[in-house]
Motif scaffolding. Structure first.
Motif, PDB file in Angstrom:
ATOM      1  N   THR A  13       0.807  -1.220   0.000  1.00 14.36           N
ATOM      2  CA  THR A  13       0.000   0.000   0.000  1.00 14.36           C
ATOM      3  C   THR A  13       0.842   1.273   0.000  1.00 14.36           C
ATOM      4  O   THR A  13       0.283   2.370  -0.006  1.00 14.36           O
ATOM      5  CB  THR A  13      -0.952   0.023   1.209  1.00 14.36           C
ATOM      6  OG1 THR A  13      -0.187  -0.115   2.419  1.00 14.36           O
ATOM      7  CG2 THR A  13      -1.960  -1.117   1.126  1.00 14.36           C
ATOM      8  N   GLY A  14       2.159   1.147   0.041  1.00 14.74           N
ATOM      9  CA  GLY A  14       3.001   2.328  -0.121  1.00 14.74           C
ATOM     10  C   GLY A  14       3.718   2.826   1.118  1.00 14.74           C
ATOM     11  O   GLY A  14       4.109   3.989   1.169  1.00 14.74           O
ATOM     12  N   ASP A 198      -1.697  -7.367   6.405  1.00 16.43           N
ATOM     13  CA  ASP A 198      -2.850  -8.026   5.785  1.00 16.43           C
ATOM     14  C   ASP A 198      -2.732  -9.539   5.909  1.00 16.43           C
ATOM     15  O   ASP A 198      -1.654 -10.107   5.942  1.00 16.43           O
ATOM     16  CB  ASP A 198      -2.960  -7.629   4.315  1.00 16.43           C
ATOM     17  CG  ASP A 198      -1.646  -7.802   3.577  1.00 16.43           C
ATOM     18  OD1 ASP A 198      -1.595  -8.586   2.618  1.00 16.43           O
ATOM     19  OD2 ASP A 198      -0.653  -7.153   3.984  1.00 16.43           O
ATOM     20  N   THR A 267      -1.208   3.840   5.612  1.00 14.41           N
ATOM     21  CA  THR A 267      -1.361   3.704   4.158  1.00 14.41           C
ATOM     22  C   THR A 267      -2.576   2.816   3.866  1.00 14.41           C
ATOM     23  O   THR A 267      -2.746   1.762   4.480  1.00 14.41           O
ATOM     24  CB  THR A 267      -0.102   3.094   3.534  1.00 14.41           C
ATOM     25  OG1 THR A 267       0.182   1.829   4.148  1.00 14.41           O
ATOM     26  CG2 THR A 267       1.087   4.019   3.735  1.00 14.41           C
ATOM     27  N   SER A 269      -5.348   1.134   0.776  1.00 15.62           N
ATOM     28  CA  SER A 269      -5.441   0.691  -0.622  1.00 15.62           C
ATOM     29  C   SER A 269      -6.882   0.400  -0.985  1.00 15.62           C
ATOM     30  O   SER A 269      -7.613  -0.210  -0.192  1.00 15.62           O
ATOM     31  CB  SER A 269      -4.580  -0.565  -0.830  1.00 15.62           C
ATOM     32  OG  SER A 269      -4.845  -1.131  -2.088  1.00 15.62           O
ATOM     33  N   SER A 271      -7.737  -1.638  -3.236  1.00 14.14           N
ATOM     34  CA  SER A 271      -7.780  -2.965  -3.851  1.00 14.14           C
ATOM     35  C   SER A 271      -8.647  -3.935  -3.043  1.00 14.14           C
ATOM     36  O   SER A 271      -8.616  -3.909  -1.803  1.00 14.14           O
ATOM     37  CB  SER A 271      -6.365  -3.533  -3.981  1.00 14.14           C
ATOM     38  OG  SER A 271      -6.410  -4.873  -4.439  1.00 14.14           O
ATOM     39  N   HIS A 274      -7.093  -6.185  -0.295  1.00 19.10           N
ATOM     40  CA  HIS A 274      -6.782  -5.656   1.037  1.00 19.10           C
ATOM     41  C   HIS A 274      -8.027  -5.445   1.880  1.00 19.10           C
ATOM     42  O   HIS A 274      -7.962  -4.881   2.971  1.00 19.10           O
ATOM     43  CB  HIS A 274      -6.031  -4.325   0.901  1.00 19.10           C
ATOM     44  CG  HIS A 274      -4.683  -4.464   0.281  1.00 19.10           C
ATOM     45  ND1 HIS A 274      -4.244  -3.676  -0.758  1.00 19.10           N
ATOM     46  CD2 HIS A 274      -3.680  -5.335   0.529  1.00 19.10           C
ATOM     47  CE1 HIS A 274      -3.036  -4.029  -1.109  1.00 19.10           C
ATOM     48  NE2 HIS A 274      -2.668  -5.042  -0.350  1.00 19.10           N
TER      49      HIS A 274
END
Length: 276
Positions: A13-14, A198, A267, A269, A271, A274
């Motif tokens: 997620t960065g 996660d 962070t 996400s 998606s 996640h």
């Protein structure tokens, strides 16, 4: 005044991108270095010496790895971070240096023999960070990378004269190495790139790594909850925070209880992978 930044979120997620970035889009730490060296250049006092140093370590399970040690950087990437003969509880897992967590009576917990590289400009710091944080695990399977990465930026200043030498400031030595260590005043910026949280990532790790990772993150959550309850004026908090239950929280003890500002970089996400 010290500062701590915790990067928290699912894998991918960065977190590392936000802290380190790329050469074309620098992250938080390179931008911090740019501002720090610009301030030293523009606002430095004539009779003060300044020094900036960097340390980076990886916490793999409960074992510590110095990511800026020459012996570690020279290892093949597939061998870095492999658990070795070090015992649990804060010892190094591989390499010639037996790094352990000690506790200084004044400064609190620290990593013994952790290398500190002096840096002279923002570009040099960014290169070291990317080498240590981004490069060391690129071709290592994700099953071995259930780890946290901590970067320490030390900013020190001292009067530009040796203590007790009787010299006037103008004639004092300007070389940092000539100054007595006790004359330095230091603040530390700690950036902690926490491992992914996660379930998909944890299910791909080994059982031992997943268990240790859960324990360290759970302990960090409890520590933050206890300290937050104590400062919010709500229900009575437990009598103590469990700093010693994991190496991660033990290393961050002084960051949470001392003269320090703490920031959480969360962070997220969009998606579906996640979604929890």
């Amino acid at each position: 005044l010290h500062t701590t930044v915790l990067g928290y979120g699912a894998s991918g997620t960065g977190k590392t991108y936000g802290l380190v970035g790329t050469p074309s889009c620098p992250g938080l730490l390179p931008r911090l270095a740019e501002d720090l060296f610009a301030t030293i250049r523009d606002c430095a006092l004539p009779r003060i010496s300044y020094k900036v140093e960097l340390s980076v370590l990886e916490l793999l399970g409960e074992s510590l790895h110095d990511l800026l040690a020459e012996s570690y950087l020279l290892l093949p990437s597939s061998s870095r971070g492999t658990p070795g003969l070090g015992s649990a509880g804060g010892s190094v897992g591989r390499g010639p240096k037996a790094l352990r967590v000690r506790e200084h009576p004044l400064r609190g917990p620290y990593v013994e023999n952790l290398s500190r590289r002096q840096v002279h400009d923002a570009e040099q710091m960014a290169d070291l960070l990317r080498t240590a944080i981004c490069t060391h695990g690129l071709d290592v399977p994700s099953a071995t990378r259930a780890s946290h990465t901590l970067a320490f930026v030390y900013f020190s200043q001292a009067p530009a004269r040796a203590p007790g030498d009787g010299q006037p400031d103008a004639a004092a030595p300007r070389n940092n190495s000539e100054l007595h260590p006790s004359s330095w005043r230091e603040c530390v910026v700690t950036c902690c790139d926490l491992s992914g949280t996660d379930k998909g990532f944890l299910s791909s790790t080994t059982k031992a790594s997943s268990s240790t990772l859960y324990r360290s993150l759970s302990c960090l959550t409890r520590v933050i909850s206890v300290l937050g309850a104590a400062s919010s004026g709500g229900p009575p908090a437990p009598s103590f925070a469990p700093f010693r239950e994991s190496t991660l929280t033990y290393l961050l003890k002084e960051r949470f209880t001392g003269n320090c500002r703490n920031v959480l970089l969360a962070t997220l996400s969009p998606s579906a992978t996640h979604y929890d």
